[in-house]
Write an enzyme that holds these catalytic residues in place. Structure first.
Site, short mmCIF file in Angstrom:
data_model
loop_
_atom_site.label_atom_id
_atom_site.label_comp_id
_atom_site.label_asym_id
_atom_site.label_seq_id
_atom_site.Cartn_x
_atom_site.Cartn_y
_atom_site.Cartn_z
CD GLU A 379 -3.16 -0.82 2.09
OE1 GLU A 379 -2.90 -0.22 3.14
OE2 GLU A 379 -4.29 -1.25 1.81
CD GLU A 450 -4.69 -5.90 2.85
OE1 GLU A 450 -5.40 -5.18 3.59
OE2 GLU A 450 -3.47 -5.78 2.77
C1 GAL Z 1 -4.95 -2.60 4.73
C2 GAL Z 1 -3.54 -3.02 5.13
C3 GAL Z 1 -3.53 -4.17 6.12
C4 GAL Z 1 -4.54 -3.91 7.20
C5 GAL Z 1 -5.88 -3.75 6.57
C6 GAL Z 1 -7.01 -3.63 7.55
O1 GAL Z 1 -4.98 -1.31 4.27
O2 GAL Z 1 -2.81 -3.41 4.00
O3 GAL Z 1 -2.27 -4.34 6.66
O4 GAL Z 1 -4.19 -2.78 7.89
O5 GAL Z 1 -5.85 -2.59 5.77
O6 GAL Z 1 -8.21 -3.72 6.88
#
Ligand code: GAL
Length: 798
Positions: A379, A450
């Site tokens: 990110e 994610e």
């Molecule tokens: C994302 C990040 C993860 C975690 C997640 C929580 O932005 O890559 O490490 O923080 O959000 O939803």
């Protein structure tokens, strides 16, 4: 002579550092510890990083053995978080600045004479102020500290094999052998054999023209490595000297398999596979990163057999070789990335990052399970110069795997092969995934890395309504990713809850983002994943989201009911009266093999059978009930009012009677507790039954995946899952009672002895302590009832 000597036991540890500790003459005595080790034992929650922000000191002594004469002695540390300086007999030997990759130091020149003691010392800096990834900005996970993976010595001849990399294409393979040095008159002998048989399927005999040797051949017959049948082979490479003596041997386990990722999706051996996975952090309660081999392997088993996924992302760093080894064996695809979180530092930091990337690829590239390298800091913003370099490095070190790089920004500059995107667009009512053309105009592969996570944090002790919505949100994204042709698949955020920094989580330093809790106990959402797994792996699944208690809901109105199953149909009985059979095909998640099934009728034929309502009016009455339920005792829609009036005029039932019937068959306020029985069917046979009824008494139940400990390279740990269940074995999510865990004999308990249930569930980690025999784990519940469990402990000589 043993070629590898593990140095995991009998270390001394000081939580602080002083230069004088480095002197071999120092007589200061420290705490005795074994590896894997964490610089701080933490509480379950409500702590901060100050516990492990320290420079600490580790020391271990060992004698120089006679057989080491003329040999090279290599020290490998598999994981030391985060900057380690190695001293041998008081002399600085090397340093390493990544907490997530291993490093090897040639310590030969520092060793004492034969028979004399050596002191190996490690100055370990675990502070987050270090100028190395992932540090420099906030981070959504605890970074812990410690020598938390294995440490060992390898005894080598002057010339030895430093590395072997094997690449496959169909049954053809190419290998790159790197020697530590060039020497004349050596030759290479290679044999490939299936791991479970000793029959060679290929053999190579070649000379040694330089330090780097390239070989290639074909193997027959060959079984490909796949998710369903992860067949593994050993490549045995021997370095033979001029007299025909084997000077060194390296065995690399690998699989024959090819991966491809393009616009149309992900392919393994030419077969399209929808990646269905979850993210994993490598942390555990109390000890952070410091868990030994078998418990790392257990996590892989949880992914395969309890979560039914075919893919894991090791967010946000390379993880234990033991975990990845087990993924190789179980057929779980792995996306692994170099360490980092959102922040890109200065040039010194970037150089370290590039070094970390090199180490990651060199150390992990023979694992067949790894299908892609993550070469962007998770990110982070675009940085074409930096990321051109990371892509170049990855392609140079491994031409067989695509690169990805996880971003959360749309239309970012794509230097990788696959646009790996954290898609948090699902908010409960909208589509599961964004359309690719809204995110990137790239023509390459696309993977959702994610989803969910912080968009819907859910605790195992949250309301049933929230835990249900958590599950349905995951189902919606899985369904959306399954439908989208452009999408290679998805990995949900995340598998397990984890401890985190103050900027994240619920204020108690936990991100409740897992489909399982920190102890790897399931939340409802885990059933969504489990149902999609192969039945031979996950067994018969039958879960229902609700405990059927109306008092858990606002206005006493039971929420939506869902069945999670991989059976063909499920029959519902209330108080032994058949209500309805629900079929897998009625799931609204049409792209999932086994999507959640809504329970849209809990009345069945009872209005006709028990109340003698003419059949033709029963449907209309049920619709009225549904509207009454929705209205929470408020105003009903005009259409419903008209229906009520009509049924009353036709003398089917008066308004008062209709409301009474609603109370009896749907509302059930103050009514006698009903017994709900769910029977799951396949091929006309019941494969699983689930009963939900009023809980009269919750009692402790204990289960364990691996109820014995085997100590080999290091101590062993296993986990006992402890939960409160009712008479029908349903976990009671609001039982928060405490129990006492005590150990006798050859075992110890990690963490506190008094543990409270969280969401009706908890875990107890039990470890071996160097003694073979019997351990007893004694659990005493809140009523004083004792359960004694025998835990056999074996010590295996290695
Ligand atoms: C994302 C990040 C993860 C975690 C997640 C929580 O932005 O890559 O490490 O923080 O959000 O939803």
């Amino acid at each position: 002579m043993k070629n590898r000597i593990y140095l995991n036991s009998d270390w001394e540890f000081s939580p602080s550092f002083d230069e004088k500790f480095l002197s071999p003459k120092s007589k200061t005595k420290f705490e005795k510890v074994n590896l894997p080790h964490s610089v701080a034992v933490t509480p379950f929650n409500n702590f901060d990083e100050s516990l492990y922000q320290k420079i600490s000191f580790y020391k271990k002594t060992f004698a120089t053995e006679k057989s080491w004469k003329g040999k090279k002695i290599l020290l490998t540390v598999e994981g030391a978080a985060h900057k380690a300086e190695i001293f041998v007999n008081g002399i600085f030997a090397s340093s390493h600045g990544c907490g997530y990759t291993s490093f090897t130091v040639d310590i030969t020149e520092f060793l004492a004479a034969e028979g004399k003691q050596n002191t190996l010392a490690v100055k370990l800096d675990s502070r987050e102020s270090l100028n190395v990834p992932p540090f420099g900005y906030v981070i959504d996970y605890m970074t812990y500290g410690g020598i938390y993976r294995d440490v060992y010595l390898e005894i080598k001849n002057e010339i030895f094999i430093q590395d072997v990399f094997v690449k496959t294409k169909a049954n053809h393979f190419e290998t790159e052998i790197t020697l530590n040095d060039y020497a004349e008159n050596f030759s290479i002998l290679q044999t490939v054999e299936k791991c479970d048989s000793k029959n060679p399927v290929a053999q190579i005999n070649t000379g040694v023209p330089s330090k780097k040797i390239l070989t290639s051949s074909s193997a027959t017959p060959v079984f490909f490595w796949s998710v369903e049948q992860p067949v593994l082979y050993n490549l045995i490479t021997q370095l033979v000297d001029g007299k025909g003596k084997i000077a060194d041997e390296k065995i690399v386990r690998f699989g024959f398999r090819e991966v491809k990722f393009d616009e149309s999706g992900f392919y393994l051996n030419g077969k399209k596979i929808k990646l269905r996975g979850l993210n994993r952090h490598q942390s555990f309660p109390y000890v952070g990163y410091a868990m030994p081999k078998n418990i790392q392997k257990d996590d892989a088993e949880i992914f395969k057999f309890q979560l039914g996924v075919n893919y894991v992302r090791t967010s946000h760093y390379p993880q234990s070789q033991h975990f990845i080894d087990r993924c190789d064996e179980l057929g779980i695809l792995v996306f692994t990335e170099f360490p980092g979180w959102q922040h890109i530092g200065d040039s010194e930091w970037k150089n370290q990052a590039k070094e970390n990337l090199r180490e990651m690829i060199l150390q992990y590239r023979n694992h067949p399970s790894i299908f892609m390298w993550g070469v962007r800091i998770n990110e982070s913003r675009d940085d074409d110069e930096f990321y051109s370099e990371t892509n170049r490095i990855a392609r140079e070190l491994d031409s067989t795997r695509p690169t990805g790089g996880v971003r959360c920004i749309k239309n970012s500059s794509l230097l990788e092969d696959v646009y790996t995107y954290n898609d948090f667009s699902h908010k409960g009512k909208n589509a599961g995934v964004a359309q690719k053309n809204e995110i990137t105009s790239s023509r390459g592969g696309y993977l959702v890395t994610e989803h969910n996570g912080h968009m819907f944090p859910t605790k195992s002790f949250d309301t049933e309504e929230r835990r249900t919505e958590h599950a349905i949100r995951h189902a919606t994204v899985l369904d959306g990713a399954a439908e989208a042709e452009f999408c290679g698949g998805s990995s949900g955020w995340c598998a397990f809850d984890y401890n985190t920094h103050k900027e994240f989580g619920s204020g108690d330093r936990i991100c409740y983002h897992g489909v399982m809790d920190m102890f790897r106990n399931p939340k409802i959402a885990s059933a969504v994943y489990r149902c999609q797994g192969e039945r031979k792996d996950v067994g018969d699944v039958l879960e229902v989201n609700s405990s059927m208690n109306i008092g858990e809901y606002n206005g006493g109105v039971l929420g939506d009911l869902w069945i999670f199953t991989n059976a063909e149909s499920v029959k519902l009985f209330i108080n032994d009266v058949f209500i309805k059979e629900f079929f897998a095909s009625s799931s609204p998640f049409k792209n999932l093999k086994c999507g959640p099934i809504p329970v849209d009728d809990t009345v069945g034929n009872r209005l006709a059978d028990e109340e003698k309502i003419p059949e033709k009016f029963c449907g209309e009455l049920k619709e009225i009930f549904a509207e009454i339920k929705k209205s929470f005792g408020g105003k009903l829609p005009l259409k419903t009012e008209a229906s009520i009036k009509k049924l009353s005029l036709l003398r089917v039932a008066s308004r008062k009677k209709i409301f009474e019937l609603y109370g009896k068959y749907t509302g059930n306020w103050g009514g006698s507790a009903a017994v709900y029985k769910f029977e799951a069917y396949r091929n006309g046979r019941i494969v699983k039954t689930l009963v939900k009824s009023m809980c009269r008494n919750a009692s402790l139940k204990i289960s364990c995946m691996r109820p014995q400990l085997v100590e080999d390279e290091s101590y062993d740990v296993t986990e006992f899952h402890v939960f409160a269940a009712d008479e029908n074995s349903n976990v009671q999510p609001f039982c928060q009672e405490a129990f006492l865990a005590e150990a006798e004999g050859c075992i110890e308990i990690i963490g506190p002895k008094a543990v409270s249930l969280k969401g009706g569930m908890a875990g107890v980690y039990v470890k071996s302590c160097g003694k073979a025999g019997k351990g007893i784990l004694k659990i005493t519940d809140w009523n004083g009832n004792e359960t004694k469990i025998t835990v056999p402990v074996k010590i295996k000589k290695i």
